[in-house]
Enzyme design. Structure first.
Site, mmCIF file in Angstrom:
data_model
loop_
_atom_site.group_PDB
_atom_site.id
_atom_site.type_symbol
_atom_site.label_atom_id
_atom_site.label_comp_id
_atom_site.label_asym_id
_atom_site.label_seq_id
_atom_site.Cartn_x
_atom_site.Cartn_y
_atom_site.Cartn_z
ATOM 1 C CE1 TYR A 143 44.342 31.863 39.252
ATOM 2 C CE2 TYR A 143 44.611 31.213 36.979
ATOM 3 C CZ TYR A 143 44.379 32.191 37.916
ATOM 4 O OH TYR A 143 44.178 33.479 37.520
ATOM 5 N NE ARG B 274 53.039 29.048 30.853
ATOM 6 C CZ ARG B 274 52.158 30.055 30.897
ATOM 7 N NH1 ARG B 274 52.520 31.270 30.496
ATOM 8 N NH2 ARG B 274 50.930 29.861 31.317
ATOM 9 C CE1 TYR C 141 46.813 30.036 29.094
ATOM 10 C CE2 TYR C 141 45.153 29.093 30.552
ATOM 11 C CZ TYR C 141 46.292 29.868 30.362
ATOM 12 O OH TYR C 141 46.900 30.459 31.436
ATOM 13 C CD GLU D 236 44.133 38.527 29.900
ATOM 14 O OE1 GLU D 236 43.357 37.560 30.080
ATOM 15 O OE2 GLU D 236 45.320 38.403 29.602
ATOM 16 N NE ARG E 115 47.272 36.766 39.339
ATOM 17 C CZ ARG E 115 46.390 36.114 38.584
ATOM 18 N NH1 ARG E 115 46.170 36.495 37.338
ATOM 19 N NH2 ARG E 115 45.751 35.086 39.074
#
Ligand code: 3EB
Length: 337
Positions: free
Chosen positions: A202, A148, A141, A323, A215
């Site tokens: 983060y 990305r 991840y 999730e 979000r």
């Protein structure tokens, strides 16, 4: 009074074929439990995550047509009058790391969008084989996030519009990285969740490059609004809450969703998003043994009216067990005036 939403999403029983053969207005048909490398029609998106509940359903997206579909580099797309769905599946067998595949996928996605009439990604779904494999910064991840960020040449500190996103893990032996998206001619309105640190802020301990997503985004078209909700987990601030407690993680995720929808209402002033028959929820569960408890918890906590599907998928932090994401309609607050 229910208004016509621009993107109509529904779970439909049975296979994908009748939706691909039939109407003019089908933008995409998502079929679960099949490798992304299996599909041939550009509107047919096979997703490797197995469905945990029954009966088997496909997710159908419809919008104003006519729909044009085709292939562009390694991307397949379906383009309606005002919305485009695009998807990419990159075979990870052979040389090259997940970081390179992720960078390639986002390079292709961005060069496609630049020449499209629908240049703005509103939401991007990322399905990543063996997402938690590798330790520390080598985790798949985190490497995906690096790739990305290599491709996406934006500084989130400048506050450009960011798409909403979901990132979920497929089986470690699944051959393809899959990225699919919904795009429009105008950016969505970004909504951040006051209960959560923005993902692009983060701290370093979650990886060398932060995830790049908002979000949620609000799509406004034809006088109606829809809320595209990012993958939402039991993260408060930036920390995981309720380790090893799937029901409490689901409840915390729902608190996050409600907080996000409230924030959207605060920003817009008018419409209010609701979990009702105009929307859908996807519930991702790491361990199939948690399905029953997760389902019962959601039934107790969310309105029965909103359709939902349960998929087996790994979450991007090892300590997260579930999730949710979704697409929900916004009812105009003024409708009864
Ligand atoms: C979280 O809150 C959970 O990397 O695109 C959620 C949605 C998550 C999208 C992404 C990651 C992504 O941080 C993880």
């Amino acid at each position: 009074m229910s208004q016509q939403l621009s993107l109509r999403v529904a779970y439909q029983e049975g296979g994908a074929d009748r939706w691909l053969e039939a109407p003019e207005d089908v933008l995409a048909v998502f079929e679960f439990g099949r490798s992304p490398l299996d599909a041939t029609d550009p509107r047919h998106v096979t997703v490797a995550l197995p469905q945990l509940d029954e009966p088997r359903r496909v997710e159908v997206w419809r919008c104003d047509g006519p729909i044009k579909s085709g292939t562009w580099d390694r991307l397949r797309f379906a383009q309606g009058e005002r919305l485009t769905m695009g998807h990419i599946a990159l075979d990870l067998r052979g040389p090259g790391s997940i970081r390179e595949a992720s960078r390639d996928a986002y390079d292709i996605l961005q060069s496609y969008l630049r020449q499209s009439p629908h240049q703005w990604p509103l939401k991007i779904w990322n399905y990543i084989p063996g997402i938690n494999q590798g330790s520390g910064d080598e985790e798949q991840y985190r490497q995906f996030c690096l790739g990305r960020a290599d491709a996406v040449l934006i500084d989130p500190g400048d506050l450009p519009p960011l798409p909403a996103a979901t990132a979920i893990g497929t089986a470690p032996d699944e051959p393809a990285l899959q990225v699919y998206f919904l795009a429009g001619a105008l950016p969505g309105l970004d909504v951040e969740n006051p209960r959560q640190v923005s993902a692009w802020r983060y701290p370093r301990r979650y990886g060398p490059r932060s995830p790049l997503f908002s979000r949620g985004t609000i799509l406004t078209l034809n006088g109606s609004r829809q809320f595209l909700i990012s993958g939402t987990a039991s993260v408060v601030g930036h920390q995981t809450h309720h380790e090893n407690q799937v029901a409490n993680q689901l409840r915390e995720s729902l608190r996050n969703v409600h907080s996000l929808l409230d924030e959207g209402h605060r920003l817009m002033g008018d419409a209010r998003a609701q979990l009702d028959g105009d929307g859908i929820l996807k519930v991702y569960i790491r361990d199939p043994a948690d399905y029953e408890l997760t389902r019962r918890t959601l039934e107790a906590e969310a309105p029965a009216a909103i359709p939902r599907i349960y998929l087996q998928g790994d979450i991007c932090r090892e300590n997260l067990l579930t999730e949710i994401d979704g697409i929900v309609g916004c009812a105009p607050v003024t409708e009864h005036l």
